[in-house]
Design a protein around this motif. Structure first.
Motif, mmCIF file in Angstrom:
data_model
loop_
_atom_site.group_PDB
_atom_site.id
_atom_site.type_symbol
_atom_site.label_atom_id
_atom_site.label_comp_id
_atom_site.label_asym_id
_atom_site.label_seq_id
_atom_site.Cartn_x
_atom_site.Cartn_y
_atom_site.Cartn_z
ATOM 1 N N LEU A 1 1.095 -1.300 0.151
ATOM 2 C CA LEU A 1 -0.158 -0.161 -0.150
ATOM 3 C C LEU A 1 1.171 1.580 0.119
ATOM 4 O O LEU A 1 0.286 2.250 -0.001
ATOM 5 N N GLN A 2 2.111 0.756 0.134
ATOM 6 C CA GLN A 2 3.215 2.165 0.370
ATOM 7 C C GLN A 2 2.545 2.687 1.617
ATOM 8 O O GLN A 2 3.075 3.912 1.459
ATOM 9 N N PHE A 3 2.246 2.154 2.516
ATOM 10 C CA PHE A 3 1.379 2.901 3.699
ATOM 11 C C PHE A 3 2.733 3.791 4.651
ATOM 12 O O PHE A 3 3.767 3.273 4.780
ATOM 13 N N SER A 4 2.143 5.168 4.634
ATOM 14 C CA SER A 4 2.934 5.609 5.566
ATOM 15 C C SER A 4 2.183 5.708 7.264
ATOM 16 O O SER A 4 1.096 6.726 7.028
ATOM 17 N N GLY A 5 2.674 5.141 8.209
ATOM 18 C CA GLY A 5 1.623 5.649 9.432
ATOM 19 C C GLY A 5 1.351 4.919 10.325
ATOM 20 O O GLY A 5 3.049 3.889 10.173
ATOM 21 N N SER A 6 0.934 4.974 11.481
ATOM 22 C CA SER A 6 1.124 3.202 12.348
ATOM 23 C C SER A 6 -0.162 2.635 12.413
ATOM 24 O O SER A 6 -0.966 3.507 12.274
ATOM 25 N N PHE A 7 -0.345 2.264 13.030
ATOM 26 C CA PHE A 7 -1.594 0.793 13.474
ATOM 27 C C PHE A 7 -1.785 -0.391 14.958
ATOM 28 O O PHE A 7 -0.413 -0.169 15.191
ATOM 29 N N TYR A 8 -2.409 0.017 15.605
ATOM 30 C CA TYR A 8 -2.838 -0.488 16.869
ATOM 31 C C TYR A 8 -4.047 -1.589 16.872
ATOM 32 O O TYR A 8 -5.148 -0.436 17.001
ATOM 33 N N MET B 1 -13.482 8.121 11.623
ATOM 34 C CA MET B 1 -12.731 8.439 10.323
ATOM 35 C C MET B 1 -12.390 10.211 10.250
ATOM 36 O O MET B 1 -12.853 10.494 10.404
ATOM 37 N N GLY B 2 -11.208 10.537 9.304
ATOM 38 C CA GLY B 2 -10.676 11.685 9.335
ATOM 39 C C GLY B 2 -9.733 11.911 8.012
ATOM 40 O O GLY B 2 -9.424 10.841 7.938
ATOM 41 N N TYR B 3 -9.843 12.799 7.456
ATOM 42 C CA TYR B 3 -9.267 13.238 6.321
ATOM 43 C C TYR B 3 -8.805 14.943 6.189
ATOM 44 O O TYR B 3 -10.443 15.643 6.166
ATOM 45 N N ASP B 4 -8.127 14.443 6.138
ATOM 46 C CA ASP B 4 -7.568 16.514 5.701
ATOM 47 C C ASP B 4 -6.513 16.020 4.980
ATOM 48 O O ASP B 4 -5.659 15.065 4.599
ATOM 49 N N PRO B 5 -6.045 17.270 3.909
ATOM 50 C CA PRO B 5 -4.638 16.893 3.040
ATOM 51 C C PRO B 5 -3.098 16.713 4.437
ATOM 52 O O PRO B 5 -3.132 17.206 5.436
ATOM 53 N N GLY B 6 -2.729 15.394 4.406
ATOM 54 C CA GLY B 6 -1.239 15.453 4.712
ATOM 55 C C GLY B 6 -2.677 13.649 5.551
ATOM 56 O O GLY B 6 -1.443 13.434 7.064
ATOM 57 N N VAL B 7 -3.811 13.744 6.032
ATOM 58 C CA VAL B 7 -4.406 13.487 6.673
ATOM 59 C C VAL B 7 -5.468 12.069 6.742
ATOM 60 O O VAL B 7 -5.880 12.362 5.483
ATOM 61 N N ASN B 8 -4.828 10.950 6.696
ATOM 62 C CA ASN B 8 -5.333 9.721 6.786
ATOM 63 C C ASN B 8 -5.636 9.020 8.048
ATOM 64 O O ASN B 8 -4.678 8.493 8.572
ATOM 65 N N PHE B 9 -7.276 8.731 8.688
ATOM 66 C CA PHE B 9 -7.183 8.273 9.943
ATOM 67 C C PHE B 9 -9.025 7.526 9.550
ATOM 68 O O PHE B 9 -9.776 8.170 9.498
ATOM 69 N N GLY C 1 -4.090 4.966 2.430
ATOM 70 C CA GLY C 1 -3.777 3.464 2.537
ATOM 71 C C GLY C 1 -4.517 2.871 4.100
ATOM 72 O O GLY C 1 -4.156 1.941 4.131
ATOM 73 N N ALA C 2 -4.931 3.774 4.185
ATOM 74 C CA ALA C 2 -5.547 3.639 6.898
ATOM 75 C C ALA C 2 -7.071 3.219 6.182
ATOM 76 O O ALA C 2 -7.057 2.138 6.908
ATOM 77 N N TYR C 3 -7.787 3.070 5.133
ATOM 78 C CA TYR C 3 -8.524 2.529 4.775
ATOM 79 C C TYR C 3 -8.713 1.039 4.707
ATOM 80 O O TYR C 3 -8.770 0.646 5.258
ATOM 81 N N GLU C 4 -7.255 0.387 3.457
ATOM 82 C CA GLU C 4 -7.346 -0.255 2.947
ATOM 83 C C GLU C 4 -6.950 -1.679 4.356
ATOM 84 O O GLU C 4 -6.904 -2.685 4.776
ATOM 85 N N LEU C 5 -5.405 -0.904 5.101
ATOM 86 C CA LEU C 5 -5.090 -1.326 6.555
ATOM 87 C C LEU C 5 -6.161 -1.603 7.179
ATOM 88 O O LEU C 5 -5.671 -2.816 8.208
ATOM 89 N N LEU C 6 -6.794 -0.819 7.201
ATOM 90 C CA LEU C 6 -7.916 -0.967 8.653
ATOM 91 C C LEU C 6 -8.532 -2.405 8.289
ATOM 92 O O LEU C 6 -8.849 -2.993 8.936
ATOM 93 N N LYS C 7 -9.391 -2.521 6.568
ATOM 94 C CA LYS C 7 -9.850 -3.321 5.809
ATOM 95 C C LYS C 7 -8.893 -4.964 6.534
ATOM 96 O O LYS C 7 -9.700 -6.045 7.207
ATOM 97 N N GLU C 8 -8.488 -5.072 6.387
ATOM 98 C CA GLU C 8 -7.171 -6.237 5.997
ATOM 99 C C GLU C 8 -7.071 -6.383 8.056
ATOM 100 O O GLU C 8 -7.075 -7.594 8.374
ATOM 101 N N ILE C 9 -6.617 -5.816 8.456
ATOM 102 C CA ILE C 9 -6.463 -5.748 9.956
ATOM 103 C C ILE C 9 -8.234 -6.441 10.909
ATOM 104 O O ILE C 9 -8.265 -7.122 11.226
ATOM 105 N N GLU C 10 -8.808 -5.785 10.586
ATOM 106 C CA GLU C 10 -10.355 -5.843 10.601
ATOM 107 C C GLU C 10 -10.299 -7.468 10.549
ATOM 108 O O GLU C 10 -11.634 -8.476 10.808
ATOM 109 N N ASN C 11 -9.975 -7.721 9.279
ATOM 110 C CA ASN C 11 -10.460 -9.115 8.417
ATOM 111 C C ASN C 11 -9.334 -10.269 9.107
ATOM 112 O O ASN C 11 -10.048 -11.479 9.888
#
Length: 341
Positions: A17-24, A299-307, A328-338
């Motif tokens: 996803l070329q994801f930039s961020g973190s998850f928990y 959910m949250g979205y701003d330029p340069g922000v995805n939550f 990228g945040a939504y796609e990664l969230l769905k993967e973890i949810e699954n």
């Protein structure tokens, strides 16, 4: 899939996803966590598990909790009218607008960023100095003298100005700044030690800069794309783990009483009948065919922000994904949810 294999899989997904961020994510004793990309692209400084990220409108949850705390103390009620709560003149706002209407996006007040007609939040600051927007009152020139956007108690229509007004109410009643109230009454009580409302030109250590991809493939920071300091409608900085702690504190009745928490988590307005999505004081939620709540959604979205974040009330599982880019945040969230559900 065991925990080790899940970890390897999520590392692979982040790269893809070329994801930039973190998850928990946490379900019972099982914890999944990780990070990828850079919090500072120029210096190639990695995102980490304890990196702080802006969460844009995900912060509306804190504003709603603050209002409910003031309702608990009897200083306002959900039926209190806006005109009776603020010593500020809104010449075109209907006198019947209440706290309930503001919380549920049914007030019809003029929205300074109408997401049905505008899609570029950055454009707001082309003619207005974003560096002057550092408190709720600084937003007032954007909508105070505008006409109503819709009738009071109309159907759900997402409204950022409504939450600015709620933040102003918090300040007037609590006689302190909005950010101070949230930090002392919510973040501290929930154990969210790394979270806060930070100014873009005074970011503390281990805080991610937000990045916007340009048409030519290069990147720029979002420091000229957002208010200098977030407020009641969005812009708090959190770690992914801190948001899980917030949901734990909320559902363990550490932030509100049991009775108020139940009111807070109740569905109230239909957002999408087809998808069974509702909105309540706590934000979005998905219901099943028996009208039982499957999960709460932030959910949250701003330029340069995805939550993105979800909390499942039955299993008490929570998943939080914070990104310092716009995708990228939504796609990664769905993967973890699954994996967890």
């Amino acid at each position: 899939m065991n925990k080790q294999n899940k970890g390897y899989h999520l590392e692979k997904v982040q790269k893809e996803l070329q994801f930039s961020g973190s998850f928990y994510a946490r379900k019972g004793n099982e914890i999944l966590q990780g990070s990828n990309g850079f919090r500072n692209y120029a210096e190639k400084i990695n995102n980490q598990l304890n990196t702080r990220f802006s969460i844009a409108s995900g912060s509306k949850l804190f504003t709603s909790i603050a209002i409910c705390k003031l309702v608990e103390t009897g200083e306002i009620s959900f039926t209190s009218r806006l005109k009776d709560c603020l010593d500020i003149d809104f010449p075109h706002v209907n006198d019947q607008v209440t706290i309930h209407h503001l919380l549920t996006h049914t007030s019809g007040v003029p929205d300074y960023f109408d997401e049905d007609t505008m899609d570029d939040y950055e454009a707001l600051w082309h003619s207005r100095p974003m560096y002057r927007i550092r408190s709720p009152k600084d937003f007032l020139p954007l909508f105070q003298h505008e006409p109503m956007q819709a009738t009071v108690n109309s159907s759900f229509q997402y409204n950022n100005s409504g939450y600015i007004l709620l933040g102003l109410i918090v300040e007037q009643i609590a006689t302190c700044s909005f950010s101070t109230y949230i930090e002392e009454q919510i973040f501290h009580k929930a154990g969210m030690k790394k979270s806060g409302y930070f100014e873009l030109n005074r970011l503390p250590e281990n805080t991610a800069l937000g990045y916007i991809e340009e048409p030519v493939g290069t990147w720029k920071t979002n420091i000229y794309s957002l208010p200098a300091k977030g407020g009641p409608d969005g812009g708090a900085y959190v770690t992914a783990e801190d948001m899980v702690l917030c949901w734990q504190a909320l559902t363990d009745y550490q932030l509100l009483s049991k009775e108020m928490t139940q009111l807070f988590l109740k569905p109230r307005e239909v957002v999408s009948a087809e998808q069974n999505i509702y909105y309540g004081y706590c934000g979005y939620m998905e219901l099943d065919d028996q009208n039982e709540i499957v999960k709460y959604i932030q959910m949250g979205y701003d330029p340069g922000v995805n939550f993105r974040a979800v909390h499942y009330p039955t299993t008490k599982a929570s998943v939080v994904v914070c990104s310092n880019t716009s995708e990228g945040a939504y796609e990664l969230l769905k993967e973890i949810e699954n994996m967890l559900t």
